[in-house]
Design an enzyme around this catalytic site. Structure first.
Site, PDB file in Angstrom:
ATOM      1  CG  ASN A 209     -29.589 -27.192   1.645  1.00  0.00           C
ATOM      2  OD1 ASN A 209     -30.426 -27.190   2.539  1.00  0.00           O
ATOM      3  ND2 ASN A 209     -29.030 -26.070   1.186  1.00  0.00           N
ATOM      4  CE  LYS A 288     -40.152 -32.415 -17.803  1.00  0.00           C
ATOM      5  NZ  LYS A 288     -41.253 -33.401 -17.719  1.00  0.00           N
ATOM      6  N   PRO A 304     -23.615 -15.470  -4.243  1.00  0.00           N
ATOM      7  CG  PRO A 304     -25.265 -13.887  -3.829  1.00  0.00           C
ATOM      8  CD  PRO A 304     -24.886 -14.975  -4.789  1.00  0.00           C
ATOM      9  CB  ILE A 306     -25.564 -14.284   2.773  1.00  0.00           C
ATOM     10  CG1 ILE A 306     -26.343 -14.485   1.475  1.00  0.00           C
ATOM     11  CG2 ILE A 306     -26.292 -13.293   3.688  1.00  0.00           C
ATOM     12  CD1 ILE A 306     -27.721 -15.093   1.672  1.00  0.00           C
ATOM     13  CG  LEU A 307     -21.265 -15.727   7.687  1.00  0.00           C
ATOM     14  CD1 LEU A 307     -22.180 -15.044   8.696  1.00  0.00           C
ATOM     15  CD2 LEU A 307     -20.941 -17.151   8.139  1.00  0.00           C
ATOM     16  CG  PHE A 322     -25.559 -21.388  12.566  1.00  0.00           C
ATOM     17  CD1 PHE A 322     -25.979 -22.254  13.562  1.00  0.00           C
ATOM     18  CD2 PHE A 322     -25.812 -20.033  12.708  1.00  0.00           C
ATOM     19  CE1 PHE A 322     -26.641 -21.780  14.673  1.00  0.00           C
ATOM     20  CE2 PHE A 322     -26.472 -19.539  13.825  1.00  0.00           C
ATOM     21  CZ  PHE A 322     -26.895 -20.421  14.815  1.00  0.00           C
ATOM     22  CE  LYS A 336     -19.730 -20.653   7.250  1.00  0.00           C
ATOM     23  NZ  LYS A 336     -20.823 -21.635   7.053  1.00  0.00           N
ATOM     24  CE  LYS A 340     -17.669 -18.006   4.454  1.00  0.00           C
ATOM     25  NZ  LYS A 340     -18.790 -18.815   3.939  1.00  0.00           N
TER      26      LYS A 340
END
Length: 435
Positions: A209, A288, A304, A306-307, A322, A336, A340
């Site tokens: 990203n 490739k 997974p 993580i938070l 965040f 969120k 979480k």
């Protein structure tokens, strides 16, 4: 506030040398014992008499001009200093510092001192972005040298860009902050995650990203400056490591989870600022992939979270999440935070100018379980980071020992210019009221 502190100010040759006079004046008025060292080039722009008049101390220029037989001048100044500030710092002086050269009074003193060093660069925009200068500054940062970044604007050479010396007020504030006994995270251990993760498709292609890592790196720098022992777990980025911070570079979401979990039990705070990829290719090809048709389908599997993992097993840790959104920021952020099990959630609308990936500024909204805590105006990411870190420190302290409003204010929380006014603008907005 600086009474009893010796600040050695090194002035290099550049038109911005006149700003150093204003800085020395402010330091003297604040009670500091200011000792000025000028390069010979600096004396072409402003006279030593100016600094002598402002500081009431002799100005050093020549290494061999020993006025006091009892001491060796550059060693005496190096030993006296509680802080050495080079402002303006030219590309030449930064290069000397990086490579340990000592051919004049200032560079010799810098090589001899064991005091902390703060550098305020000033130069042409193309010089400032030259790879050699960038490499030299990165070397100095790794050694613990602090930088006061130059401003952007009209330069003496006629160019417009980054390179003008920071204003004397800004440099003075950084010096004052250095001496201020302000370490709410002293003795605390902090993890900051930063940057984007890379999920490989094959040896030459991957999913990622636009995260630059700047917000996470600013958080790590702020936490370290406030006394914490900081571990920065970062996806790939070219950003320099903040002084005093341990960086662990990871590639994928699974790598990041493994490194965080290995340290989580011993941590007091986690600032989960990394933009972790939600999905990864189900199969990573060893070679490739070749073009075989007009379309290509890649199966993705969920990474997974993580938070969420940290929130489920949280014990004593203070967890800050965040969220980068493009719509319904308040609704998604609160959802969120609750799902979480975060203590705070920092959200921004990345579609807004000044708040997107890769920018040096941010516009954030901070939430707890009761709703909006603060809506910050556009600010530098470093300023946003300090606000967030201070808020987290005060919240964790308040949870352990009930604190009065005065104590929270004393910790510096909420002291963000424009933040209160910005929040008041939205008090009538139903999406900003507390739940």
């Amino acid at each position: 506030m600086l009474t009893g502190k010796t600040v050695v100010v090194g002035v290099c040759g550049g038109i911005a040398a006149y700003k150093a006079a204003a800085l020395c004046s402010k330091l003297s008025q604040a009670g500091a014992d200011v000792r000025v060292i000028m390069t010979r080039s600096a004396a072409q722009f402003i006279t030593p008499l100016t600094f002598q008049s402002l500081t009431r101390k002799p100005v050093a220029i020549d290494t061999f001009d020993e006025k006091d037989a009892a001491v060796i001048s550059h060693i005496d100044l190096a030993d006296r200093a509680d802080l050495v500030v080079v402002a303006p710092a030219t590309a030449n002086m930064i290069g000397k510092m990086a490579h340990g050269l000592a051919d004049d009074m200032l560079s010799t003193t810098l090589l001899a001192t064991t005091a902390p060093v703060m550098v305020a660069p000033a130069m042409n925009v193309h010089m400032y972005t030259h790879p050699a200068v960038i490499d030299n500054m990165n070397k100095l940062r790794e050694r613990g040298v602090r930088f006061v970044e130059p401003g952007t604007g009209q330069l003496a050479c006629g160019y417009v860009g980054q390179g003008r010396l920071a204003e004397p007020e800004e440099i003075f504030d950084r010096i004052a902050a250095f001496f201020k006994a302000d370490a709410p995270l002293q003795g605390k251990r902090v993890i900051v995650t930063a940057g984007g993760t890379v999920e490989r498709i094959d040896p030459v292609r991957y999913i990622t990203n636009d995260s630059s890592g700047k917000m996470g790196y600013a958080l790590a720098e702020a936490a370290q400056a406030l006394g914490a022992s900081v571990t920065l777990i970062s996806g790939p980025t070219a950003l320099p490591v903040p002084a005093g911070v341990e960086r662990i570079t990871v590639i994928s979401a699974e790598d990041m989870l493994q490194e965080v979990m290995a340290r989580y039990d011993t941590m007091d705070f986690v600032f989960k600022a990394a933009a972790v990829a939600d999905y990864r290719p189900a199969q990573q090809r060893p070679q490739k992939m070749k073009k075989t048709g007009e379309t290509l389908t890649i199966d993705l599997v969920k990474n997974p979270d993580i938070l969420q993992t940290l929130g489920k097993i949280k014990k004593h840790q203070f967890l800050v999440g965040f969220a980068a959104e493009t719509e319904k920021v308040d609704e998604y952020a609160l959802d969120k935070l609750i799902r979480k099990n975060c203590d705070l959630l920092v959200a921004n609308n990345v579609s807004l100018e000044g708040a997107g990936f890769g920018t040096d500024t941010n516009i954030v909204r901070v939430f707890d379980r009761d709703g909006l805590v603060e809506a910050l105006p556009v600010m530098s990411k470093r300023e946003v980071a300090e606000y967030i870190v201070r808020l987290a420190a005060s919240r964790k302290q308040a949870a352990a020992i009930p604190a009065s409003t005065e104590n929270v204010e004393a910790a510096g929380v909420g002291q963000v210019p424009g933040a209160k006014e910005h929040q008041e603008e939205h008090q009538g907005d139903a999406s900003c009221t507390q739940r």
